[in-house]
Motif scaffolding. Structure first.
Motif, short mmCIF file in Angstrom:
data_model
loop_
_atom_site.label_atom_id
_atom_site.label_comp_id
_atom_site.label_asym_id
_atom_site.label_seq_id
_atom_site.Cartn_x
_atom_site.Cartn_y
_atom_site.Cartn_z
N THR A 70 34.37 -51.91 38.93
CA THR A 70 34.98 -51.89 40.27
C THR A 70 34.43 -50.75 41.12
O THR A 70 35.00 -50.43 42.16
CB THR A 70 36.51 -51.78 40.16
OG1 THR A 70 36.86 -50.65 39.36
CG2 THR A 70 37.10 -53.03 39.54
N THR A 71 33.34 -50.13 40.69
CA THR A 71 32.62 -49.07 41.40
C THR A 71 33.43 -47.78 41.55
O THR A 71 33.08 -46.92 42.36
CB THR A 71 32.14 -49.51 42.81
OG1 THR A 71 33.24 -49.57 43.72
CG2 THR A 71 31.44 -50.87 42.75
N LEU A 72 34.49 -47.62 40.78
CA LEU A 72 35.28 -46.39 40.85
C LEU A 72 34.67 -45.27 40.02
O LEU A 72 35.06 -44.11 40.17
CB LEU A 72 36.71 -46.66 40.36
CG LEU A 72 37.53 -47.65 41.19
CD1 LEU A 72 38.87 -47.94 40.52
CD2 LEU A 72 37.73 -47.13 42.60
N GLN A 73 33.71 -45.62 39.18
CA GLN A 73 33.10 -44.62 38.30
C GLN A 73 31.68 -45.03 37.99
O GLN A 73 31.36 -46.23 37.94
CB GLN A 73 33.92 -44.52 37.01
CG GLN A 73 33.71 -43.27 36.22
CD GLN A 73 34.83 -43.08 35.20
OE1 GLN A 73 35.48 -44.02 34.77
NE2 GLN A 73 35.07 -41.85 34.82
N LYS A 74 30.81 -44.06 37.79
CA LYS A 74 29.44 -44.34 37.40
C LYS A 74 29.28 -44.12 35.90
O LYS A 74 29.85 -43.19 35.34
CB LYS A 74 28.46 -43.44 38.17
CG LYS A 74 28.26 -43.84 39.61
CD LYS A 74 27.10 -43.08 40.22
CE LYS A 74 26.81 -43.59 41.63
NZ LYS A 74 25.63 -42.91 42.24
N PRO A 75 28.49 -44.96 35.24
CA PRO A 75 28.30 -44.80 33.80
C PRO A 75 27.38 -43.64 33.48
O PRO A 75 26.62 -43.16 34.33
CB PRO A 75 27.66 -46.13 33.39
CG PRO A 75 26.89 -46.55 34.60
CD PRO A 75 27.73 -46.11 35.78
N THR A 76 27.44 -43.18 32.26
CA THR A 76 26.52 -42.15 31.79
C THR A 76 25.11 -42.72 31.66
O THR A 76 24.12 -42.03 31.93
CB THR A 76 26.98 -41.62 30.42
OG1 THR A 76 28.34 -41.19 30.52
CG2 THR A 76 26.13 -40.45 29.96
N LYS A 77 25.04 -43.99 31.27
CA LYS A 77 23.75 -44.64 31.05
C LYS A 77 23.92 -46.14 31.24
O LYS A 77 25.01 -46.68 31.10
CB LYS A 77 23.23 -44.34 29.64
CG LYS A 77 21.80 -44.79 29.36
CD LYS A 77 21.39 -44.49 27.92
CE LYS A 77 22.05 -45.44 26.94
NZ LYS A 77 21.51 -45.31 25.56
N GLY A 78 22.84 -46.82 31.57
CA GLY A 78 22.87 -48.26 31.69
C GLY A 78 23.13 -48.72 33.11
O GLY A 78 23.16 -47.94 34.05
N ASP A 79 23.32 -50.03 33.26
CA ASP A 79 23.47 -50.61 34.59
C ASP A 79 24.31 -51.87 34.53
O ASP A 79 24.55 -52.44 33.46
CB ASP A 79 22.08 -50.95 35.16
CG ASP A 79 22.03 -50.85 36.67
OD1 ASP A 79 23.10 -50.89 37.31
OD2 ASP A 79 20.92 -50.74 37.22
N VAL A 80 24.77 -52.29 35.71
CA VAL A 80 25.43 -53.58 35.90
C VAL A 80 24.69 -54.27 37.03
O VAL A 80 24.57 -53.72 38.13
CB VAL A 80 26.92 -53.42 36.25
CG1 VAL A 80 27.56 -54.79 36.45
CG2 VAL A 80 27.65 -52.65 35.16
N LEU A 81 24.17 -55.46 36.77
CA LEU A 81 23.36 -56.19 37.74
C LEU A 81 24.09 -57.44 38.22
O LEU A 81 24.66 -58.17 37.40
CB LEU A 81 22.01 -56.58 37.14
CG LEU A 81 21.22 -55.48 36.42
CD1 LEU A 81 19.93 -56.06 35.86
CD2 LEU A 81 20.91 -54.33 37.36
N ILE A 82 24.05 -57.67 39.51
CA ILE A 82 24.57 -58.91 40.08
C ILE A 82 23.37 -59.69 40.59
O ILE A 82 22.75 -59.33 41.60
CB ILE A 82 25.56 -58.65 41.22
CG1 ILE A 82 26.74 -57.82 40.71
CG2 ILE A 82 26.06 -59.96 41.81
CD1 ILE A 82 27.72 -57.43 41.78
#
Length: 315
Positions: A70-82
């Motif tokens: 939900t874009t409230l936090q950024k991950p330490t590593k990796g990605d989410v692709l749409i």
């Protein structure tokens, strides 16, 4: 490959996603707080057209994953692709497509349902005429049109959740994420909420996070089972049940000193008592039952889920 976009192409990308089947790709996603690892190297591919159930015990990492989606936090590593577009690098792509239903719907107690929805529509940047039209349509669709001047503070928990769903659907989001939405609802309200989310999954990507298996049993086309920061299982509910066949047993409670289960053993989640017309039966999830006379029975999704969590079932 991750594409890079300027502002205009981001808007066009969101429109393109809107017109075809959507793919949401979780790619090598990891999250840590200092030395505390929440999850690592999560990978999954999600599509619209069916409800996806995110299952797992408390503390498994579900809430943190939802915060990233939900874009409230950024991950330490990796990605989410749409559809190949990174929502970590370009969060507005997700924001333009997202409707989020939290566990506790925020509301203003002295507003009516219509007033609240018009307020949320304004926050989403909708024009007044469009907001009134959508608000009226959603109130009808979610059986709230007859609430009139009734204030939200006087609504039942289930009615407030329906108002929350209406707010989530304003501006026609294509991705709906619901975080434990049935907590605190009575059985009738839970069924109503479940049916609404199941209907929405026909033409939206709906991700329902819960630890209550019955919330997804009847409506999920795909399950993501997360345990201790890893996806333990990804697939259909029917396949998980199929893998569990031969690991659920049933036999009667005995009153003899050789009773098959002790009181302590009955506290284990892999054992349960069932009342039958011929007496109380024990259902046990195990590779080998404690009682030789036990008969195999078809597992429920909840039993398959528990068996997977406890390592009884090989995945």
């Amino acid at each position: 490959m991750i594409r890079h976009f300027n502002h205009e192409s981001l808007v066009n990308a969101a429109k393109e996603v809107d017109e075809r089947q959507m793919e949401l790709l979780i790619q090598n996603l990891s999250m840590s707080y200092g030395k505390t690892k929440i999850f690592s190297d999560l990978n999954a591919t999600l599509h619209d057209g069916g409800l996806i159930g995110l299952l797992g015990p408390n503390g498994a990492g579900k809430t943190t994953l939802l915060k990233i989606l939900t874009t409230l936090q950024k991950p330490t590593k990796g990605d989410v692709l749409i559809d190949g577009t990174s929502m970590i690098a370009h969060p507005n792509v997700m924001k333009n497509l997202l409707g989020y239903l939290p566990q506790q719907v925020p509301y203003f107690p002295n507003l009516t349902a219509g007033e609240y929805l018009n307020y949320i529509a304004g926050m989403k940047g909708m024009k007044a005429k469009e907001a009134r039209r959508e608000t009226g349509s959603l109130l009808e669709r979610l059986h709230l049109a007859d609430t009139g001047h009734k204030r939200l503070k006087d609504f039942s928990g289930g009615m407030r959740q329906r108002v929350g769903i209406a707010a989530t659907l304003l501006n026609d989001p294509k991705i709906i994420i619901a975080d434990e939405p049935s907590t605190g609802l009575d059985p009738e309200e839970r069924v109503t909420l479940r049916n609404i989310l199941g209907e929405l999954a026909n033409d939206h990507l709906v991700l329902l996070s819960t630890h209550i298996v019955s919330d997804v049993e009847a409506i999920a086309g795909q399950i993501l089972l997360i345990k201790e920061g890893h996806f333990l299982y990804q697939g259909t509910p029917s396949d998980l049940i199929k893998r569990s066949i031969g690991h659920v047993w049933e036999y009667p409670v005995t009153t003899a000193d050789t009773s098959p289960l002790t009181a302590k053993q009955l506290e284990e989640p892999t054992n349960s008592l069932i009342q039958r017309p011929d007496g109380i039966q024990i259902r046990e999830i195990a590779k080998t039952p404690r009682q030789p006379q036990a008969r195999q029975v078809l597992p429920s999704l909840e039993e398959a889920y528990l068996g997977a969590l406890k390592g009884v079932i090989s995945l």
